[in-house]
Write an enzyme that holds these catalytic residues in place. Structure first.
Site, PDB file in Angstrom:
ATOM      1  N   ARG A 261      -7.875   6.112   0.346  1.00 47.91           N
ATOM      2  CA  ARG A 261      -7.655   5.049   1.316  1.00 47.91           C
ATOM      3  C   ARG A 261      -7.789   5.602   2.724  1.00 47.91           C
ATOM      4  O   ARG A 261      -7.206   6.629   3.053  1.00 47.91           O
ATOM      5  CB  ARG A 261      -6.265   4.417   1.133  1.00 47.91           C
ATOM      6  CG  ARG A 261      -6.117   3.717  -0.218  1.00 47.91           C
ATOM      7  CD  ARG A 261      -4.761   3.068  -0.381  1.00 47.91           C
ATOM      8  NE  ARG A 261      -4.587   2.563  -1.742  1.00 47.91           N
ATOM      9  CZ  ARG A 261      -3.479   1.985  -2.198  1.00 47.91           C
ATOM     10  NH1 ARG A 261      -2.431   1.828  -1.388  1.00 47.91           N
ATOM     11  NH2 ARG A 261      -3.406   1.570  -3.447  1.00 47.91           N
ATOM     12  N   ARG A 276       2.063   9.221   2.708  1.00 54.62           N
ATOM     13  CA  ARG A 276       0.928   8.366   3.090  1.00 54.62           C
ATOM     14  C   ARG A 276      -0.252   9.263   3.451  1.00 54.62           C
ATOM     15  O   ARG A 276      -0.326   9.811   4.551  1.00 54.62           O
ATOM     16  CB  ARG A 276       1.308   7.466   4.271  1.00 54.62           C
ATOM     17  CG  ARG A 276       0.276   6.374   4.572  1.00 54.62           C
ATOM     18  CD  ARG A 276       0.732   5.492   5.713  1.00 54.62           C
ATOM     19  NE  ARG A 276       1.921   4.741   5.356  1.00 54.62           N
ATOM     20  CZ  ARG A 276       1.928   3.571   4.709  1.00 54.62           C
ATOM     21  NH1 ARG A 276       0.778   3.028   4.333  1.00 54.62           N
ATOM     22  NH2 ARG A 276       3.056   2.954   4.435  1.00 54.62           N
ATOM     23  N   GLU A 348       8.992   2.990  -1.275  1.00 54.51           N
ATOM     24  CA  GLU A 348       8.185   2.369  -2.342  1.00 54.51           C
ATOM     25  C   GLU A 348       7.467   3.425  -3.178  1.00 54.51           C
ATOM     26  O   GLU A 348       6.831   4.332  -2.645  1.00 54.51           O
ATOM     27  CB  GLU A 348       7.151   1.420  -1.744  1.00 54.51           C
ATOM     28  CG  GLU A 348       6.236   0.786  -2.785  1.00 54.51           C
ATOM     29  CD  GLU A 348       4.925   0.292  -2.208  1.00 54.51           C
ATOM     30  OE1 GLU A 348       3.940   0.257  -2.968  1.00 54.51           O
ATOM     31  OE2 GLU A 348       4.868  -0.025  -1.003  1.00 54.51           O
ATOM     32  N   SER A 351       4.542  -0.935  -6.983  1.00 56.58           N
ATOM     33  CA  SER A 351       4.478  -2.335  -6.596  1.00 56.58           C
ATOM     34  C   SER A 351       3.850  -3.093  -7.750  1.00 56.58           C
ATOM     35  O   SER A 351       2.711  -2.811  -8.133  1.00 56.58           O
ATOM     36  CB  SER A 351       3.639  -2.499  -5.325  1.00 56.58           C
ATOM     37  OG  SER A 351       3.776  -3.784  -4.771  1.00 56.58           O
ATOM     38  N   ARG A 391       4.172  10.523  -4.516  1.00 57.35           N
ATOM     39  CA  ARG A 391       5.492  10.063  -4.079  1.00 57.35           C
ATOM     40  C   ARG A 391       6.562  10.457  -5.086  1.00 57.35           C
ATOM     41  O   ARG A 391       7.694  10.771  -4.714  1.00 57.35           O
ATOM     42  CB  ARG A 391       5.469   8.555  -3.854  1.00 57.35           C
ATOM     43  CG  ARG A 391       4.573   8.145  -2.699  1.00 57.35           C
ATOM     44  CD  ARG A 391       4.739   6.697  -2.294  1.00 57.35           C
ATOM     45  NE  ARG A 391       3.917   6.396  -1.121  1.00 57.35           N
ATOM     46  CZ  ARG A 391       4.135   5.392  -0.270  1.00 57.35           C
ATOM     47  NH1 ARG A 391       5.164   4.580  -0.489  1.00 57.35           N
ATOM     48  NH2 ARG A 391       3.364   5.203   0.772  1.00 57.35           N
TER      49      ARG A 391
END
Length: 426
Positions: A261, A276, A348, A351, A391
């Site tokens: 990403r 991130r 998070e 999801s 994560r």
């Protein structure tokens, strides 16, 4: 993608839903395009009817010796054909404009999705586990990982650029262990594992709604392919353009992939550590279901994500995303957030979303159930992280650290780590 007829019949509801999503819908443009489209279709149908009627008369005219009339009729058919070509071009352009408008429009939130402005309005559903009280000065994962030589940020920048990192020794082993552990957990709970390409074409990304809306967040090759941001893209499109048998549903799939990403809109957010980054590993869950099965499958998908954290004995909470925070394709989403000491809060890690028939309409994924209805219907698609590996690693490093600077390996991962129980400096 929303259905044209649904939007036409529920225009006010669509506008309200988009407002609740912190976006807007151009109702005037939709109505104008929809009206022009129906006018264009009516014109085509009228011309086709006239052409068919005249064509039927030409043979009779020839038999009766009415040659001049027959020639005039043939000329009229030729002119109609030209008019039909022009009418088709107009209708096709209107269709494209209407499709582009709907491709840029997010899904309708489910009635059970709470209305809210942003992440501050996401209600908590439940918690599991108790955050650890440290009796020593704990370290964030970016410091501890560097101290133990299992995470190397400087070499990641050297090899690529910022927001890339390198794992070495027990760090690389922990990454591999987590991937295998997660896949084993999901396959033992009824998921079929897949191995899919890390590159996808434009149609595939359009099917799951990464395109055209989020193109700036994607890495694109010179050949027009894109590095996938999640395995959801590939797993959901496995059945693009297909008709499934209702007896097969629900289908439950999982896959590990590297994910990429650009994070174009995340400047200044989570710049430290491995939370991130531009490349990360993730195990993804995807389901295909009937509308009647969809919502129960969402709840069970969340439970499957929670199972990973419970087995690793990591504290977490589950929240429901409000309308202002929900993803583009989702009608309802639960986020699972793991406890991160460095943030003194939850972050998070999964999801899980039910996208209703939004993606299936874009990708043309249908199912047949002849015992209950004629023809075919669009399937429901669901997706969820199971989990984000980086994560999860960060959470383990922080929650399992010891006063002497070592990291205890969670019991469930010891077999995957070759029996290693404590990670020490390398």
């Amino acid at each position: 993608m929303l259905d044209v007829k649904f939007v036409r019949d529920n225009l006010d509801a669509v506008c309200t839903a988009m407002k609740n999503r912190n976006t807007s819908f151009d109702a005037d443009l939709f109505s104008a395009l929809d009206s022009k489209r129906r006018e264009a279709i009516a014109k085509e149908e009228s011309l086709q009817a006239e052409r068919n009627a005249i064509s039927k008369q030409i043979g009779g005219m020839m038999k009766e010796g009415r040659t001049d009339e027959a020639e005039q009729a043939k000329e009229r058919v030729r002119v109609i054909n030209e008019e039909l070509d022009r009418a088709a071009e107009v209708r096709e352009q209107i269709d494209a404009d209407l499709r582009n408008l709907l491709l840029a429009t997010p899904n309708m939130p489910d009635a059970t999705t709470p209305i809210g402005a942003d992440e501050n309005d996401n209600p908590e559903v439940r918690r599991w586990g108790t955050p650890r009280n440290f009796d020593f000065d704990y370290k964030p994962h970016w410091d501890l990982g560097s101290d133990l030589n299992i995470i190397d940020f400087e070499r990641g920048v050297k090899l690529a650029e910022s927001r890339f990192y390198v794992l070495g020794g027990a760090g690389a082993r922990l990454e591999r262990a987590l991937i295998s552990f997660m896949l084993d957990q999901h396959t033992s709970r009824g998921y079929k594992e897949w191995w899919v390409p890390a590159l996808a074409n434009k149609d595939t990304l359009t099917g799951t709604a990464q395109l055209p809306k989020f193109e700036e967040d994607l890495y694109k090759t010179t050949e027009g392919l894109y590095l996938i941001p999640t395995a959801e893209v590939q797993l959901t499109n496995l059945h693009a353009g297909e008709i499934l048998d209702a007896k097969q549903l629900p289908l439950r799939y999982c896959a590990f992939t590297p994910c990429f990403r650009e994070e174009a809109g995340s400047a200044g957010r989570d710049t430290r550590g491995i939370i991130r980054v531009h490349q990360f590993s993730k195990v993804e869950m995807v389901k295909y279901a009937t509308p009647e099965q969809g919502w129960d499958e969402l709840e069970s998908m969340v439970a499957d994500a929670e199972n990973i954290l419970q087995t690793l004995e990591l504290p977490y909470r589950v929240i429901t995303l409000c309308t202002g925070d929900i993803g583009f394709s989702a009608a309802k989403t639960y986020d699972v957030e793991v406890w991160m000491p460095s943030y003194n809060g939850y972050k998070e890690i999964s999801s899980c979303s039910c996208c209703t028939d939004f993606q299936a309409r874009r990708a043309n994924i249908r199912y047949r159930d002849p015992e209950n209805f004629k023809g075919t219907r669009l399937a429901y698609t669901l997706n969820g992280s199971g989990l984000a590996v980086g994560r999860c690693m960060a959470a383990i490093i922080e929650n399992y650290q010891n006063a002497d600077g070592t990291i205890t390996v969670p019991k469930a991962l010891v077999p995957y780590m070759g029996g290693l129980e404590v990670i020490k400096s390398e």
